[in-house]
Design a protein around this motif. Structure first.
Motif, mmCIF file in Angstrom:
data_model
loop_
_atom_site.group_PDB
_atom_site.id
_atom_site.type_symbol
_atom_site.label_atom_id
_atom_site.label_comp_id
_atom_site.label_asym_id
_atom_site.label_seq_id
_atom_site.Cartn_x
_atom_site.Cartn_y
_atom_site.Cartn_z
ATOM 1 N N THR A 56 8.021 -9.669 2.339
ATOM 2 C CA THR A 56 7.566 -9.992 3.643
ATOM 3 C C THR A 56 7.522 -11.444 3.843
ATOM 4 O O THR A 56 6.980 -12.123 4.199
ATOM 5 C CB THR A 56 6.194 -9.467 3.872
ATOM 6 O OG1 THR A 56 5.911 -8.507 2.959
ATOM 7 C CG2 THR A 56 6.153 -8.863 5.181
ATOM 8 N N MET B 76 10.325 -4.322 5.808
ATOM 9 C CA MET B 76 9.141 -3.937 6.568
ATOM 10 C C MET B 76 9.243 -2.494 7.047
ATOM 11 O O MET B 76 8.264 -1.749 6.987
ATOM 12 C CB MET B 76 8.942 -4.885 7.758
ATOM 13 C CG MET B 76 8.462 -6.266 7.358
ATOM 14 S SD MET B 76 6.899 -6.261 6.448
ATOM 15 C CE MET B 76 5.816 -5.527 7.652
ATOM 16 N N SER C 65 1.616 -9.592 7.416
ATOM 17 C CA SER C 65 3.036 -9.267 7.576
ATOM 18 C C SER C 65 3.459 -9.347 9.039
ATOM 19 O O SER C 65 4.594 -9.724 9.350
ATOM 20 C CB SER C 65 3.333 -7.860 7.042
ATOM 21 O OG SER C 65 3.187 -7.796 5.653
ATOM 22 N N GLU D 114 4.304 3.493 3.104
ATOM 23 C CA GLU D 114 2.880 3.689 3.387
ATOM 24 C C GLU D 114 2.624 5.072 3.974
ATOM 25 O O GLU D 114 1.628 5.720 3.651
ATOM 26 C CB GLU D 114 2.345 2.599 4.326
ATOM 27 C CG GLU D 114 2.112 1.289 3.615
ATOM 28 C CD GLU D 114 1.374 0.255 4.453
ATOM 29 O OE1 GLU D 114 0.460 0.635 5.227
ATOM 30 O OE2 GLU D 114 1.704 -0.935 4.326
ATOM 31 N N LYS D 115 3.516 5.528 4.848
ATOM 32 C CA LYS D 115 3.363 6.860 5.443
ATOM 33 C C LYS D 115 3.430 7.932 4.365
ATOM 34 O O LYS D 115 2.618 8.866 4.346
ATOM 35 C CB LYS D 115 4.448 7.082 6.505
ATOM 36 C CG LYS D 115 4.415 8.445 7.150
ATOM 37 C CD LYS D 115 3.188 8.653 7.986
ATOM 38 C CE LYS D 115 3.295 9.957 8.759
ATOM 39 N NZ LYS D 115 2.045 10.318 9.387
ATOM 40 N N ASP E 63 -0.776 -6.108 5.593
ATOM 41 C CA ASP E 63 -0.012 -5.682 6.764
ATOM 42 C C ASP E 63 -0.295 -6.577 7.971
ATOM 43 O O ASP E 63 0.612 -6.888 8.744
ATOM 44 C CB ASP E 63 -0.310 -4.223 7.105
ATOM 45 C CG ASP E 63 0.316 -3.245 6.114
ATOM 46 O OD1 ASP E 63 1.174 -3.668 5.305
ATOM 47 O OD2 ASP E 63 -0.056 -2.055 6.147
ATOM 48 N N SER F 14 6.882 0.472 5.655
ATOM 49 C CA SER F 14 6.078 1.314 6.537
ATOM 50 C C SER F 14 6.291 2.793 6.203
ATOM 51 O O SER F 14 5.338 3.579 6.185
ATOM 52 C CB SER F 14 6.441 1.032 7.995
ATOM 53 O OG SER F 14 5.657 1.817 8.857
ATOM 54 N N LYS G 72 -0.131 7.206 6.657
ATOM 55 C CA LYS G 72 -0.246 6.358 7.845
ATOM 56 C C LYS G 72 0.856 5.308 7.776
ATOM 57 O O LYS G 72 1.142 4.780 6.707
ATOM 58 C CB LYS G 72 -1.625 5.699 7.852
ATOM 59 C CG LYS G 72 -1.972 4.974 9.109
ATOM 60 C CD LYS G 72 -3.419 4.479 9.040
ATOM 61 C CE LYS G 72 -3.749 3.632 10.234
ATOM 62 N NZ LYS G 72 -5.063 3.021 10.125
ATOM 63 N N TRP G 73 1.463 4.973 8.914
ATOM 64 C CA TRP G 73 2.622 4.082 8.936
ATOM 65 C C TRP G 73 2.294 2.660 8.514
ATOM 66 O O TRP G 73 3.100 2.005 7.868
ATOM 67 C CB TRP G 73 3.271 4.062 10.321
ATOM 68 C CG TRP G 73 3.927 5.355 10.655
ATOM 69 C CD1 TRP G 73 3.457 6.309 11.515
ATOM 70 C CD2 TRP G 73 5.163 5.866 10.135
ATOM 71 N NE1 TRP G 73 4.321 7.372 11.552
ATOM 72 C CE2 TRP G 73 5.387 7.121 10.719
ATOM 73 C CE3 TRP G 73 6.103 5.372 9.233
ATOM 74 C CZ2 TRP G 73 6.504 7.890 10.431
ATOM 75 C CZ3 TRP G 73 7.219 6.143 8.951
ATOM 76 C CH2 TRP G 73 7.403 7.379 9.544
ATOM 77 N N LEU G 74 1.180 2.149 8.908
ATOM 78 C CA LEU G 74 0.784 0.764 8.584
ATOM 79 C C LEU G 74 -0.728 0.659 8.643
ATOM 80 O O LEU G 74 -1.411 1.520 9.182
ATOM 81 C CB LEU G 74 1.386 -0.235 9.585
ATOM 82 C CG LEU G 74 2.827 -0.669 9.376
ATOM 83 C CD1 LEU G 74 3.300 -1.516 10.555
ATOM 84 C CD2 LEU G 74 3.015 -1.431 8.086
#
Length: 179
Positions: free
Chosen positions: A177, A82, A109, A89-90, A106, A86, A95-97
């Motif tokens: 996940t 996870m 998750s 994704e960043k 997400d 994250s 963006k972190w999530l």
């Protein structure tokens, strides 16, 4: 109207490509894509072993310690994937999530994380019986399977859209996940 930087652009709406051309390039160039692709099947194997141990305990009453250790290991693997997911994704979306392309994955998750964390809280705080905790672990595992299916579906969508996937596709973090 808020101005977005190029790396913060969201994925096109549903029915369109999962990734923009820039996002696909970042995805394919990122080491985090490979990390996700390696961690996902490892976590899935941990899940299968742990599931078997939990079911064995519930069926026979034997192996509580081994099942408990396996759940802790599974939860550690989940947190690892996870966190790295994250970061992925960043890197890819800026963006972190909760990027549009993976928003519902997400969200689910977070449920997976909550159930795994709930098990740990119960274990370390001595809440509930061993059997009750094992049922919480089963609920966490059921949510993990659903979440994995969500990510596998996104992998398939990316393939059908011809965006290509590197050897270690990030969408395979589904097997992570566990959320």
């Amino acid at each position: 109207m808020q101005r977005r930087r190029p790396h913060e652009s969201s994925a096109p709406p549903a029915g369109r490509a999962l990734y923009t051309a820039e996002q696909r390039l970042r995805r394919d160039a990122s080491v985090w894509t490979l990390v996700q692709g390696v961690l996902a099947p490892i976590q899935f194997l941990i899940f299968l072993v742990s599931l078997a141990l939990v079911l064995r305990y519930l069926a026979t009453g034997d192996g509580a310690f081994t099942a408990t250790v396996s759940i802790i290991v599974k939860t550690g693997a989940l947190y690892t994937i996870m966190i790295t997911g994250s970061i992925w994704e960043k890197v890819v979306f800026g963006k972190w999530l909760f990027v549009p392309a993976f928003f519902w994955e997400d969200v689910f998750s977070m449920l997976v994380l909550a159930l795994h964390t709930g098990y740990l809280v119960m274990l370390f705080a001595g809440i509930g019986t061993e059997r009750a905790r094992m049922f919480v672990a089963l609920a966490a595992y059921a949510s993990y399977v659903i979440n994995a299916a969500q990510f596998l579906w996104k992998l398939r969508v990316a393939q059908l859209q011809g965006t290509g996937t590197p050897q270690a596709a990030p969408e395979s973090r589904a097997l992570a996940t566990a959320a």
